[in-house]
Design an enzyme around this catalytic site. Structure first.
Site, PDB file in Angstrom:
ATOM      1  N   GLY A   1       0.837  -1.193   0.000  1.00 37.57           N
ATOM      2  CA  GLY A   1       0.000   0.000   0.000  1.00 37.57           C
ATOM      3  C   GLY A   1       0.869   1.238   0.000  1.00 37.57           C
TER       4      GLY A   1
ATOM      5  CG  HIS B   1       0.280   6.476   5.513  1.00 38.06           C
ATOM      6  ND1 HIS B   1       1.395   7.048   6.076  1.00 38.06           N
ATOM      7  CD2 HIS B   1       0.619   5.186   5.254  1.00 38.06           C
ATOM      8  CE1 HIS B   1       2.358   6.136   6.148  1.00 38.06           C
ATOM      9  NE2 HIS B   1       1.912   4.998   5.676  1.00 38.06           N
TER      10      HIS B   1
ATOM     11  CB  CYS C   1       5.350   2.249   7.369  1.00 35.68           C
ATOM     12  SG  CYS C   1       4.833   3.716   6.484  1.00 35.68           S
ATOM     13  CG  LEU C   2       6.700   1.027   1.315  1.00 36.64           C
ATOM     14  CD1 LEU C   2       6.039   1.284  -0.027  1.00 36.64           C
ATOM     15  CD2 LEU C   2       7.860   0.042   1.166  1.00 36.64           C
TER      16      LEU C   2
ATOM     17  CG  HIS D   1      -0.363   1.074   7.106  1.00 36.89           C
ATOM     18  ND1 HIS D   1       0.602   0.628   7.984  1.00 36.89           N
ATOM     19  CD2 HIS D   1       0.256   1.948   6.279  1.00 36.89           C
ATOM     20  CE1 HIS D   1       1.752   1.229   7.704  1.00 36.89           C
ATOM     21  NE2 HIS D   1       1.574   2.030   6.666  1.00 36.89           N
ATOM     22  CD  GLU D   2      -1.271   2.501   2.700  1.00 34.00           C
ATOM     23  OE1 GLU D   2      -0.889   3.685   2.618  1.00 34.00           O
ATOM     24  OE2 GLU D   2      -0.491   1.563   2.979  1.00 34.00           O
TER      25      GLU D   2
ATOM     26  CD  GLN E   1       3.466   5.784   2.642  1.00 34.42           C
ATOM     27  OE1 GLN E   1       2.481   5.205   2.202  1.00 34.42           O
ATOM     28  NE2 GLN E   1       4.499   5.145   3.169  1.00 34.42           N
TER      29      GLN E   1
HETATM   30 NI    NI Z   1       2.848   3.135   5.512  1.00 38.47          NI
END
Ligand code: NI
Length: 171
Positions: free
Chosen positions: A46, A141, A95-96, A137-138, A51
Site C-alpha cells: 500500500g 496515512h 511502512c515504506l 494503515h493507508e 508518502q
Molecule cells: Ni505506511
C-alpha cells in the site's frame, strides 16, 4: 508511468491531514498509477499520496499474497473513509516511510470503507485479514497518522532510535 521518490520520517508531510480530492482528473489518475508502480517497485502492499509528497486523499493498495495475482486487481482509493470496524487482531506491520522496521500492531479484524474509484464512482469495500490491515494503515496515512502511533511510547521511542541508527549506518 514513473517511479516516485518515497519520503521517510521525519518528513512533516507524513503528519499532515491530507486535502480531499474534488476533481478526479487525468492528472490524479496518472498520479495513482505512478503510485502503484512505486509501490510494486518498493515492494509494498500500500502507498498513500503523502508518502510520495502529495497533499491528496489518495491511496493505492494491492494486498494479495499470491504472486500470480499481484498487479491484477490493485485498488485505487480517493477520499476513503472508514465506516465500520469489527474485531481485533495483532499482526506485524511495517511502512515504506519507516524502512526496515517492523512491529506488532493491534488493528480491527474487519472493516468497511467507502471511497471513490479512479472514475469518480462511489464504492464500498468490506475486507478482513491483510487487506483490512492495509486499508486501516493507508487511511491512517491520509490523516497524518503512522502505525508507530499505535504502539506504547516506550516501544515507539525504541523504534525511532533503531531507525536513526539504521539510517546513519546506511550513510
Ligand atoms: Ni505506511
Amino acid at each position: 508511468m514513473a517511479i516516485l521518490k518515497i519520503v521517510t520520517i521525519p518528513d512533516p508531510i507524513l503528519r499532515k491531514k491530507l486535502a480531499s480530492v474534488k476533481n478526479i482528473n487525468k492528472k490524479m489518475v496518472q498520479l495513482a498509477h505512478d503510485m502503484l508502480e512505486t509501490m510494486y517497485n518498493a515492494p509494498g502492499i500500500g502507498l498513500a499520496a503523502n508518502q510520495v509528497g502529495f497533499d491528496y486523499q489518495l491511496a493505492v493498495i494491492d494486498a494479495t499474497r499470491s504472486p500470480e495475482e499481484k498487479g491484477k486487481n490493485p485498488i485505487i482509493l480517493f477520499n476513503p473513509k472508514l465506516l465500520e470496524k469489527k474485531g481485533k487482531i495483532i499482526n506485524d506491520e511495517g511502512c515504506l516511510s519507516i524502512p526496515r522496521i517492523y512491529d506488532r500492531v493491534m488493528r480491527a479484524q474487519k472493516v468497511k470503507v467507502s471511497y471513490q474509484n479512479e472514475h469518480g464512482k462511489e464504492k464500498i469495500i468490506e475486507a478482513d485479514g491483510l487487506l483490512a490491515q492495509a486499508l486501516q494503515h493507508e487511511i491512517d496515512h491520509l490523516n497524518g497518522n503512522l502505525y508507530i502511533d499505535l504502539l506504547s511510547s516506550l516501544k515507539r521511542n525504541l523504534i525511532l532510535k533503531k531507525y536513526k541508527k539504521l539510517k546513519n549506518e546506511k550513510k
